[in-house]
Design an enzyme around this catalytic site. Structure first.
Site, short mmCIF file in Angstrom:
data_model
loop_
_atom_site.label_atom_id
_atom_site.label_comp_id
_atom_site.label_asym_id
_atom_site.label_seq_id
_atom_site.Cartn_x
_atom_site.Cartn_y
_atom_site.Cartn_z
N HIS A 130 -33.72 -56.38 -45.04
CA HIS A 130 -33.02 -55.27 -44.36
C HIS A 130 -33.92 -54.05 -44.21
CE1 HIS A 130 -29.04 -57.26 -44.50
NE2 HIS A 130 -29.44 -57.71 -45.67
N ASN A 159 -22.55 -58.11 -43.93
CA ASN A 159 -23.34 -58.65 -42.82
C ASN A 159 -22.45 -58.79 -41.60
OD1 ASN A 159 -25.70 -58.95 -44.38
ND2 ASN A 159 -25.11 -60.98 -45.06
N TYR A 176 -29.58 -55.08 -57.33
CA TYR A 176 -29.77 -53.93 -56.46
C TYR A 176 -30.40 -52.72 -57.17
CZ TYR A 176 -27.39 -55.79 -52.33
OH TYR A 176 -27.06 -56.52 -51.21
#
Length: 426
Positions: free
Chosen positions: A80, A153, A367
Site C-alpha cells: 500500500h 480493500n 501493524y
C-alpha cells in the site's frame, strides 16, 4: 543615462514582485527563519573564506538546511505504498444501538471526522495508479471514544487464511529480488508459482482478474472490511458484523486497453481525479453498510465465516445501510497527512470487538511494528493526522519525539495519590 540614474538607490527599501532572484520582505510575520526560529538574511549563499571559498564549518544555516534535506525520506510502506488521502465526515443515518454501545454507531445524525486513504497494494510509491491490483480503502474515524480504523480493500476476500503466510504472499507479489521488476502488478512467474501452490488464493485471484482491480476512479470503488468483527451492546450480547462501503457514484471500472493508454498519458490519474473532484465541490460519497448475523446463522453457512478467503452472499445476509461517508477536503500537505497517517486493525472503540479470524489477529500484531519502522517512534499518535480528537490520558511516557508526558510526580498505576494520581480505569 536614464532619467534619475544619478540619484542614489535604496535597495534595502525596494520590494519585489515575485520574479526576482533574491526576494526580501519587511513583514516580520513572513520572515524566513531556521528551524530554531532565527531570522535569515541570506538563505541562498553559504559562508565562504574569501570570494571563492572554501565553505566555512561555522555556517549553521547551510548545515541545518542540508541536514534536514538529507533526512527528508522515511521508509515507504511495504504494501500500500502508493496511496492518496482526503478528509471528510461520517454521518450516522440508522442507529445500531441495539447491537453496539459504540457511540459512533448509536446516535442518528451524529457527524464524525474521518480521514480516508486509497492505495494500490503491490506497487512502490512512484508506480502508476491504474495497475491491475487490489486497492486499499482505509478509513480512520476520530470518534468521541477514540480512533476507529476500518482497514479494508476494494475486494471482499483475501489471498490467505493465516497471517503466517503473509510475508511469503507479499514477497511473491512484489518485484523479483534479483531483477527488481515487475512492480505494481502481480502478473509474473513468482506470483503464479506461489498461487499454484496456495489453493485458498484462487477466490481472490478470480477477483483480481476481473475489472474490479482496474477502477475508473477511487470515487467508484466499493470498500470491504473483509474480516468478521463483533458488535457488542450494553448488555454484553455480541453480533457478528462485516463492513461494506457502497459508492453513491456507482461501481465503475476501465478496460485493460484503456488502463494501458491512461497509464502512459497520466500515471497520476486516480489521485488527480479525486483531488479535482473535491476541489470543484463534487464531493464523493459512500454508504456504510453492515451484514449482521448471529452464531446460529454462522453455524448454518456452508463455510467458515472466519476464513477471509470466503464472503457471505448479500442475498443470504442482506447489507443494512447505516450511514454516509463524504469526502469534502483535500490535504494541506501530502507527507504530513497521507504519508504519515497510520492505520491499524486493532484500533477499535468500546462496542466493537474482534472475531477469532486468525488473519485478523496477525494483522493486529503486525501493524505497530510497521508504524514504528516507518515513523521512528512509539509516539506516532502525537502526529496531528493520527492524534485522537478526544482526550488522551495514560501513564505512557518518553520515547523519541514525545510531545506530551504525564504531569506531576506520578507515572505509574495503581497509586495512592487520589485525584492527583492521574487517570483511572473506566
Amino acid at each position: 543615462m536614464p532619467a534619475g540614474a544619478d540619484q542614489p538607490t535604496n535597495y534595502a527599501e525596494q520590494q519585489g514582485h515575485g520574479g526576482e532572484t533574491r526576494q526580501t520582505t519587511s513583514d516580520a510575520a513572513l520572515t524566513m527563519t531556521t528551524q530554531q526560529g532565527i531570522p535569515l538574511a541570506d538563505a541562498q549563499n553559504s559562508l565562504k573564506a574569501g570570494l571563492r571559498g572554501p565553505a566555512l564549518l561555522e555556517d549553521f544555516i547551510l548545515r541545518e538546511k542540508i541536514f534536514h534535506f538529507d533526512h527528508e525520506r522515511i521508509p515507504e510502506r511495504v504494501v500500500h505504498a502508493r496511496g492518496y488521502g482526503a478528509h471528510g465526515v461520517f454521518e450516522l443515518t440508522d442507529s445500531l444501538a441495539d447491537y453496539t454501545r459504540a457511540d459512533v454507531l448509536s446516535t442518528v445524525g451524529q457527524q464524525t471526522e474521518v480521514f480516508v486513504r486509497f492505495s494500490t497494494v503491490a506497487g512502490n510509491k512512484g508506480s502508476r495508479d491504474l495497475a491491475r491490483d487490489v486497492r486499499g480503502f482505509a478509513v480512520k474515524m476520530y470518534t468521541k471514544q477514540g480512533n476507529w480504523d476500518i482497514v479494508g480493500n476494494n475486494i471482499p476476500v483475501f489471498f490467505i487464511q493465516d497471517a503466517i503466510k503473509f510475508p511469503d504472499l507479499v514477497h511473491a507479489a512484489k518485484q523479483e529480488p534479483d531483477r527488481a521488476f515487475p512492480q505494481a502488478q502481480t502478473a509474473h512467474d513468482n506470483f503464479w508459482d506461489f498461487a499454484s501452490l496456495t489453493p485458498e488464493a484462487w477466490h481472490m485471484i478470480m477477483w483480481i482478474m476481473s475489472d474490479r482491480t482496474i477502477p475508473r476512479s477511487f470515487r467508484t470503488m466499493e470498500g470491504f472490511g473483509v474480516h468478521s468483527f463483533r458488535l457488542v451492546n450494553a448488555e454484553g450480547r455480541s453480533t457478528f458484523v462485516k463492513f461494506h462501503w457502497k459508492p453513491r457514484q456507482g461501481l465503475q471500472s476501465v478496460l485493460w486497453n484503456e488502463a494501458v493508454k491512461i497509464s502512459g498519458a497520466d500515471p497520476d490519474y486516480h489521485r488527480r481525479d479525486l483531488w479535482e473532484a473535491i476541489e470543484s465541490g463534487d464531493f464523493p460519497q459512500w454508504d456504510l453498510g453492515v451484514q449482521l448475523f448471529d452464531q446460529e446463522t454462522a453455524d448454518k453457512l456452508p463455510f467458515d465465516h472466519l476464513d477471509s478467503t470466503k464472503l457471505i452472499p448479500e442475498e443470504d445476509v442482506p447489507v443494512r445501510i447505516v450511514g454516509t461517508l463524504t469526502l469534502n477536503r483535500n490535504v494541506d500537505n501530502f507527507f504530513a497527512e497521507t504519508e504519515q497517517v497510520a492505520y491499524c486493525t486493532q484500533n477499535i472503540v468500546p462496542g466493537i470487538d474482534f472475531s477469532d479470524d486468525p488473519l485478523l489477529h496477525g494483522r493486529n500484531f503486525s501493524y505497530l511494528d510497521t508504524q514504528l519502522k516507518r515513523l521512528g517512534s512509539p509516539n506516532f499518535t502525537h502526529l496531528p493526522i493520527n492524534a485522537p480528537r478526544c482526550p488522551v490520558m495514560n501513564f505512557q511516557q518518553d520515547g523519541h519525539m514525545a510531545m506530551r508526558n504525564p504531569k506531576g510526580r506520578v507515572n505509574y498505576e495503581p497509586n495512592s495519590w487520589g485525584a492527583e494520581g492521574g487517570p483511572r480505569e473506566n
